[in-house]
Design an enzyme around this catalytic site. Structure first.
Site, mmCIF file in Angstrom:
data_model
loop_
_atom_site.group_PDB
_atom_site.id
_atom_site.type_symbol
_atom_site.label_atom_id
_atom_site.label_comp_id
_atom_site.label_asym_id
_atom_site.label_seq_id
_atom_site.Cartn_x
_atom_site.Cartn_y
_atom_site.Cartn_z
ATOM 1 N N GLY A 24 44.941 39.785 42.335
ATOM 2 C CA GLY A 24 45.422 40.789 41.391
ATOM 3 C C GLY A 24 44.993 42.215 41.687
ATOM 4 O O GLY A 24 45.003 43.070 40.802
ATOM 5 N N LEU A 102 53.580 35.039 46.971
ATOM 6 C CA LEU A 102 53.885 34.287 48.186
ATOM 7 C C LEU A 102 55.033 33.301 48.048
ATOM 8 O O LEU A 102 55.411 32.655 49.012
ATOM 9 C CB LEU A 102 52.624 33.539 48.647
ATOM 10 C CG LEU A 102 51.413 34.427 48.995
ATOM 11 C CD1 LEU A 102 50.247 33.570 49.446
ATOM 12 C CD2 LEU A 102 51.779 35.465 50.046
ATOM 13 N N LEU A 104 58.907 32.369 47.650
ATOM 14 C CA LEU A 104 60.237 32.944 47.827
ATOM 15 C C LEU A 104 61.073 32.639 46.587
ATOM 16 O O LEU A 104 61.165 31.489 46.165
ATOM 17 C CB LEU A 104 60.915 32.368 49.063
ATOM 18 C CG LEU A 104 62.294 32.931 49.407
ATOM 19 C CD1 LEU A 104 62.215 34.410 49.742
ATOM 20 C CD2 LEU A 104 62.911 32.159 50.570
ATOM 21 N N ILE A 105 61.644 33.674 45.994
ATOM 22 C CA ILE A 105 62.454 33.492 44.796
ATOM 23 C C ILE A 105 63.902 33.878 45.075
ATOM 24 O O ILE A 105 64.179 34.691 45.961
ATOM 25 C CB ILE A 105 61.920 34.317 43.602
ATOM 26 C CG1 ILE A 105 61.730 35.791 43.986
ATOM 27 C CG2 ILE A 105 60.622 33.723 43.073
ATOM 28 C CD1 ILE A 105 61.291 36.675 42.829
ATOM 29 N N ASN A 117 59.075 44.761 46.698
ATOM 30 C CA ASN A 117 57.997 44.051 47.391
ATOM 31 C C ASN A 117 57.256 45.029 48.287
ATOM 32 O O ASN A 117 57.825 46.024 48.742
ATOM 33 C CB ASN A 117 58.575 42.912 48.235
ATOM 34 C CG ASN A 117 57.492 42.117 48.949
ATOM 35 O OD1 ASN A 117 56.497 41.722 48.332
ATOM 36 N ND2 ASN A 117 57.658 41.883 50.240
ATOM 37 N N HIS A 119 54.942 44.920 51.841
ATOM 38 C CA HIS A 119 54.542 44.085 52.975
ATOM 39 C C HIS A 119 53.496 44.844 53.780
ATOM 40 O O HIS A 119 53.665 46.041 54.033
ATOM 41 C CB HIS A 119 55.758 43.759 53.848
ATOM 42 C CG HIS A 119 55.418 42.885 55.013
ATOM 43 N ND1 HIS A 119 55.088 41.557 54.863
ATOM 44 C CD2 HIS A 119 55.324 43.160 56.345
ATOM 45 C CE1 HIS A 119 54.826 41.044 56.059
ATOM 46 N NE2 HIS A 119 54.963 41.993 56.962
ATOM 47 N N ASP A 160 60.748 39.338 53.437
ATOM 48 C CA ASP A 160 60.520 40.685 53.982
ATOM 49 C C ASP A 160 61.811 41.347 54.463
ATOM 50 O O ASP A 160 61.869 41.958 55.531
ATOM 51 C CB ASP A 160 59.499 40.632 55.131
ATOM 52 C CG ASP A 160 58.203 39.969 54.707
ATOM 53 O OD1 ASP A 160 57.800 40.159 53.546
ATOM 54 O OD2 ASP A 160 57.592 39.265 55.532
ATOM 55 N N GLU A 189 48.570 50.977 50.892
ATOM 56 C CA GLU A 189 49.374 50.296 49.879
ATOM 57 C C GLU A 189 49.109 50.867 48.487
ATOM 58 O O GLU A 189 50.029 51.019 47.677
ATOM 59 C CB GLU A 189 49.051 48.798 49.866
ATOM 60 C CG GLU A 189 49.524 48.027 51.073
ATOM 61 C CD GLU A 189 49.176 46.550 50.961
ATOM 62 O OE1 GLU A 189 48.995 46.053 49.827
ATOM 63 O OE2 GLU A 189 49.080 45.889 52.003
#
Length: 216
Positions: A24, A102, A104-105, A117, A119, A160, A189
């Site tokens: 988190g 992690l 995949l939706i 997202n 990466h 990705d 990030e």
């Protein structure tokens, strides 16, 4: 421009869902930027991909609603994804953010270009299935590249993939370990992801021929 993307500033805090699979840290970063007045959001919903995510405690400590939806509890990706987005609709979420998520939706039509997202590499390098977390930084060091970084993009139904919104580079020294690269990329990030979300809030992101254009 996709009709579901805001064409102008929302004039209110963006309702953000944060999907997590780990500690988190990205969620914490969002909340810190919000508190500093740098990110005009509220977080009505956090979704964790497993019950042992360290980020669950962080969400609860911040007083946020946190739900656990495990992929293994569903027969297929479609049903799993439907459960995720049903919660997002219920919470009237404007933008879904994948924060070290992690699983995949499958993104439904009403959330197309409303899922972001990040990466930990410069897409299209070191990305795709199998390239996640520390594995990315290990591959970067093994290959000996001199620049890595991070990429924020609209997620689609591939790993990705989807239109790139923004990227931030970091130098990689020949003596850097994967841990050092990871730390440097994470700092990038922490700046890039909130900045790209704020551009979405302000309606400054346009999509032209599957390429993102940022309005000044």
């Amino acid at each position: 421009m996709n009709a579901d993307m805001p064409s102008s500033s929302l004039k209110r805090p963006l309702k953000l869902a944060v999907l997590i699979s780990g500690g988190g840290t990205t969620l914490t970063n969002f909340l810190e930027k919000q508190a500093a007045g740098e990110l005009d959001i509220e977080v009505p919903l956090v979704i964790a991909s497993r019950p042992d995510c360290g980020g669950i405690a962080k969400a609860q400590a911040a007083g946020l609603r946190c739900e656990v939806i495990c992929r293994r509890d569903y027969e297929n990706r479609h049903d799993f994804s439907a459960a995720v987005f049903d919660l997002c609709r219920e919470a009237e979420i404007d933008l879904v953010t994948l924060a070290g998520y992690l699983s995949l939706i499958h993104i439904p039509e009403d959330y197309e270009y409303r899922v972001m997202n990040i990466h930990p590499a410069l897409i299209p390098a070191f990305c795709g299935q199998g390239y996640y977390g520390h594995k990315v930084h290990e591959a970067v060091v093994e290959r000996g590249v001199k620049i890595s970084g991070c990429t924020v993009h609209f997620a689609d139904n591939e790993y990705d993939h989807g239109p790139i919104i923004g990227q931030k580079s970091v130098p990689v020294k020949g003596t850097d370990t994967p841990d050092q690269v990871a730390a440097n990329v994470f700092q990038a990030e922490c700046e890039l992801y909130p900045q790209m979300i704020q551009l979405f809030v302000e309606g400054k992101i346009r999509l032209v021929d599957q390429r993102v254009v940022i309005e000044e």
